[in-house]
Design a protein around this motif. Structure first.
Motif, PDB file in Angstrom:
ATOM      1  N   ALA A   1       3.381  11.099  -6.873  1.00 52.23           N
ATOM      2  CA  ALA A   1       4.814  10.888  -7.046  1.00 52.23           C
ATOM      3  C   ALA A   1       5.066  10.240  -8.409  1.00 52.23           C
ATOM      4  O   ALA A   1       4.299   9.391  -8.838  1.00 52.23           O
ATOM      5  CB  ALA A   1       5.347   9.994  -5.930  1.00 52.23           C
TER       6      ALA A   1
ATOM      7  N   GLU B   1       1.473   2.315  -3.438  1.00 51.86           N
ATOM      8  CA  GLU B   1       0.245   2.811  -4.046  1.00 51.86           C
ATOM      9  C   GLU B   1      -0.066   4.199  -3.486  1.00 51.86           C
ATOM     10  O   GLU B   1      -0.521   5.088  -4.211  1.00 51.86           O
ATOM     11  CB  GLU B   1      -0.898   1.840  -3.740  1.00 51.86           C
ATOM     12  N   GLY B   2       0.215   4.366  -2.186  1.00 49.84           N
ATOM     13  CA  GLY B   2       0.002   5.665  -1.561  1.00 49.84           C
ATOM     14  C   GLY B   2       0.884   6.736  -2.189  1.00 49.84           C
ATOM     15  O   GLY B   2       0.458   7.875  -2.382  1.00 49.84           O
ATOM     16  N   ALA B   3       2.110   6.369  -2.525  1.00 52.06           N
ATOM     17  CA  ALA B   3       3.011   7.325  -3.167  1.00 52.06           C
ATOM     18  C   ALA B   3       2.470   7.706  -4.546  1.00 52.06           C
ATOM     19  O   ALA B   3       2.525   8.862  -4.947  1.00 52.06           O
ATOM     20  CB  ALA B   3       4.407   6.737  -3.286  1.00 52.06           C
ATOM     21  N   ARG B   4       1.927   6.728  -5.246  1.00 50.64           N
ATOM     22  CA  ARG B   4       1.328   7.042  -6.548  1.00 50.64           C
ATOM     23  C   ARG B   4       0.139   7.975  -6.370  1.00 50.64           C
ATOM     24  O   ARG B   4      -0.093   8.871  -7.170  1.00 50.64           O
ATOM     25  CB  ARG B   4       0.853   5.756  -7.241  1.00 50.64           C
ATOM     26  N   SER B   5      -0.617   7.742  -5.291  1.00 54.98           N
ATOM     27  CA  SER B   5      -1.833   8.538  -5.124  1.00 54.98           C
ATOM     28  C   SER B   5      -1.542   9.983  -4.747  1.00 54.98           C
ATOM     29  O   SER B   5      -2.378  10.843  -4.947  1.00 54.98           O
ATOM     30  CB  SER B   5      -2.766   7.883  -4.100  1.00 54.98           C
ATOM     31  N   ILE B   6      -0.356  10.259  -4.217  1.00 52.69           N
ATOM     32  CA  ILE B   6      -0.041  11.671  -3.965  1.00 52.69           C
ATOM     33  C   ILE B   6       0.577  12.304  -5.209  1.00 52.69           C
ATOM     34  O   ILE B   6       0.933  13.477  -5.207  1.00 52.69           O
ATOM     35  CB  ILE B   6       0.916  11.885  -2.769  1.00 52.69           C
TER      36      ILE B   6
ATOM     37  N   ASN C   1      14.200   0.635   0.430  1.00 50.30           N
ATOM     38  CA  ASN C   1      13.699  -0.568   1.094  1.00 50.30           C
ATOM     39  C   ASN C   1      14.401  -1.830   0.623  1.00 50.30           C
ATOM     40  O   ASN C   1      14.287  -2.876   1.255  1.00 50.30           O
ATOM     41  CB  ASN C   1      12.184  -0.695   0.897  1.00 50.30           C
TER      42      ASN C   1
ATOM     43  N   PRO D   1       0.796  -1.228   0.000  1.00 50.36           N
ATOM     44  CA  PRO D   1       0.000   0.000   0.000  1.00 50.36           C
ATOM     45  C   PRO D   1       0.832   1.285   0.000  1.00 50.36           C
ATOM     46  O   PRO D   1       0.451   2.252  -0.639  1.00 50.36           O
ATOM     47  CB  PRO D   1      -0.813  -0.125   1.286  1.00 50.36           C
ATOM     48  N   PHE D   2       1.985   1.307   0.679  1.00 56.91           N
ATOM     49  CA  PHE D   2       2.665   2.601   0.720  1.00 56.91           C
ATOM     50  C   PHE D   2       3.201   3.030  -0.640  1.00 56.91           C
ATOM     51  O   PHE D   2       3.367   4.227  -0.902  1.00 56.91           O
ATOM     52  CB  PHE D   2       3.726   2.671   1.828  1.00 56.91           C
TER      53      PHE D   2
ATOM     54  N   HIS E   1      11.485   5.205  -2.690  1.00 57.69           N
ATOM     55  CA  HIS E   1      10.742   4.248  -1.871  1.00 57.69           C
ATOM     56  C   HIS E   1      11.221   2.813  -2.066  1.00 57.69           C
ATOM     57  O   HIS E   1      11.504   2.117  -1.105  1.00 57.69           O
ATOM     58  CB  HIS E   1       9.243   4.326  -2.169  1.00 57.69           C
TER      59      HIS E   1
END
Ligand SMILES: Nc1ncnc2c1ncn2[C@@H]1O[C@H](COP(=O)(O)OP(=O)(O)O)[C@@H](O)[C@H]1O
Ligand SMILES: [Mg+2]
Lengths: 271, 273
Positions: free
Chosen positions: B169, B162-167, B182, B159-160, B178
């Motif tokens: 990035a 996907e979260g980066a895509r949603s902001i 990792n 999810p994080f 990211h």
């Protein structure tokens, strides 16, 4: 504000991708600006897929998603990217929602970095402001996700989601992984933020009671299709579709059970 | 002893090697190819490890030779791991058809043994150390691509990301800010094990005379001594120093890899010795 028109998503498998499994099938719904729509359904019914398609994080197989008059599927990647600050998502599992290698402060500031808003100093101020808004202690900014509780992580995820002042947020079971007491805190935080920022919400949950608290209207998803939708109170008291009836009954039972648990807990505390 | 102690020991040993390579002109009393005395002198005060068959100082050769050997090992590893990391992240992140096609090609290439291939190639061309290093780095990256791709693929689905895509990035930001951070534990571990692998292989390639035999490195030193029968003649000072040097750095790298494994993987904590 956002309108979903005959949207489907299927995943292919098997030889030459001939087997299609529908995660979401022919779903239409719309949410007006400032309103919240609840989306309920059991696990695997396609709630997350639908929510992600509304943000085009998952590409729909068919149908249209219209955000503020803009057909999202017609947009090319750069144009879609420009639109992203206006819509956000909060995920179910707080443990995987934040980059484990970043501090909480960095995660909350990242949207500002991406859009190059403000100087470093201004960003730091904004992060602290947001921390206050979602009820996080400022000193948590330098911690990493594994050092925080589930509730704290979810608050951070909310802060990150609202930092760019979006208009529409998909909340994908934001409290499903949390304890009951923390769950209530997060829900009321969402209510406060919603009023304060005039947010449009899609609130996904498998729990009818939570949806009742959060939104006036609800759509029930079953095996990828919407089987019933309308005002939450109506559906809760006069469910018509057999699946919804099941869902409501299950909710009643768990309410009784949790009621008893809370009762026991209360007396235990008094001793 | 904890693995942390092992890590510091190995880092200290590696630092020693690098210092020697870096400061070679100040440490070595003579040049690497300079003829400085009578041939085959045993170790004494003037020649710490004696001299070889043409009267070159073995200690000086050892010191200068570290440069070629270390540069070959670490540069090949750096090249190889860089290719693996970039390709692995791109394949894992984008997935889809390109990923599928590339993986099929890698499956075909993977079983090709590099060592014999190199020998065949060098009979047609006459490569120097640099060319062999580049070739090794590129060929050796195949295995690493698959190694990095697998965790990149599962990271891309968390999810994080996907979260980066949603902001909003960009893909480049997601991959570099990211996914790469990792993956650093895997990448570092791969780099350490590749360094050991390439370093030893470099000595081996030099031993069989794959590149210019005038280049002084530990492989060619061992080769010279070995082919002149240093072992049967009891000229231990000729063959032992480069041999021990190779074994020493190889062990240090193995130790580093072993101890890094723990600090990166909390699940191995229980197995602490
Ligand atoms: N990437 C995918 N590939 C194949 N099937 C998927 C994928 N994502 C979701 N599905 C399937 O789609 C269905 C709906 O999933 P999801 O939207 O996550 O449901 P929910 O959020 O309601 O639990 C599930 O049956 C799931 O197995
Ligand atoms: Mg879900």
């Amino acid at each position: 504000m956002i309108e979903v028109d005959a949207v489907s998503k299927y995943y292919t498998s098997g030889f030459f991708s001939r087997i299609r499994t529908y995660a979401v099938e022919d779903v239409s719904l719309s949410i007006n600006r400032g309103e919240a729509l609840g989306l309920v359904g059991e696990s695997g019914s396609g709630k997350s897929t639908l929510g992600r398609m509304m943000l085009r994080l998952v590409e729909p197989s068919a149908g249209r998603v219209v955000f503020d008059g803009i057909d999202l599927r017609a947009l090319k990647t750069p144009a879609m990217r420009q639109l992203r600050p206006r819509m956000q998502i909060v995920f179910q599992d707080p443990d995987t929602a934040l980059d484990p290698r970043m501090t909480i402060g960095e995660s909350v500031a990242e949207p500002l970095m991406v859009w190059q808003q403000g100087s470093r100093h201004e960003r730091d101020d904004r992060v602290l402001e947001l921390f206050a808004m979602v009820g996080l202690q400022p000193e948590l900014a330098d911690r990493r996700p594994f050092e925080l509780s589930g509730g704290q992580k979810q608050r951070a995820a909310l802060a990150r989601a609202i930092v760019l002042e979006p208009e529409f947020i998909v909340l994908d079971e934001p409290t499903a992984a949390l304890d009951l007491s923390v769950q209530a805190q997060i829900l009321s935080l969402v209510q406060v933020l919603r009023k304060r920022m005039d947010l449009t919400l899609l609130f996904i949950s498998h729990d009818l009671q939570v949806v009742e608290q959060m939104s006036g209207s609800v759509a029930v998803l079953h095996k990828g299709r919407i089987v019933e939708s309308g005002r939450t109170a109506d559906i809760l008291h006069r469910p018509s579709h057999p699946y919804t009836i099941q869902l409501v009954e299950a909710a009643r039972k768990s309410e009784e059970w949790f009621g008893k648990q809370r009762g026991n807990h209360g007396s235990g505390d008094e001793v | 002893m904890t693995r942390n102690a092992f890590l510091w020991i190995s880092v200290a040993i590696l630092a020693l090697y690098f210092t020697v390579a870096l400061l070679a002109p100040f440490i070595a009393p003579y040049g690497a190819t300079e003829i400085v005395g009578a041939p085959l002198q045993p170790p004494d005060r003037g020649h710490l490890f004696g001299t070889n068959d043409v009267g070159q100082d073995i200690f000086s050769q050892l010191v200068y030779g570290s440069r070629v050997t270390l540069i070959f090992g670490f540069c090949s590893a750096l090249l190889s791991v860089s290719i693996s990391t970039c390709a692995g992240i791109v394949l894992g992140y984008y997935g889809g058809n390109i990923d599928e096609v590339v993986c099929r090609i890698l499956d075909i290439l993977m079983p090709i043994p590099i060592f014999p291939l190199l020998i065949v190639l060098t009979t047609f061309f006459n490569p120097g150390v640099v060319q062999v290093s580049i070739l090794m780095g590129v060929l050796g990256s195949i295995h690493g691509i698959r190694l990095i791709r697998a965790p990149a693929l599962s990271l891309a689905e968390t999810p994080f990301i996907e979260g980066a895509r949603s902001i909003g990035a960009t893909d480049l930001r997601i991959m570099s800010r990211h996914i790469l951070p990792n993956l650093m534990p895997v990448v570092t571990a791969k780099f350490v094990s590749s360094s050991q692998h390439y370093l030893v292989m470099g000595v081996g390639l030099s031993f069989i005379g794959l590149w210019d035999t005038m280049t002084v490195d530990w492989g060619s030193m061992i080769q010279n001594a070995y082919s002149s029968g240093a072992l049967s003649l009891g000229l231990w000072w000729w063959i032992l120093p480069p041999g021990i040097a190779v074994v020493g750095i190889s062990l240090a790298l193995a130790l580093a890899g072993y101890s890094l494994e723990e600090s990166f993987n909390p699940r191995t904590e229980v197995n602490r010795i």
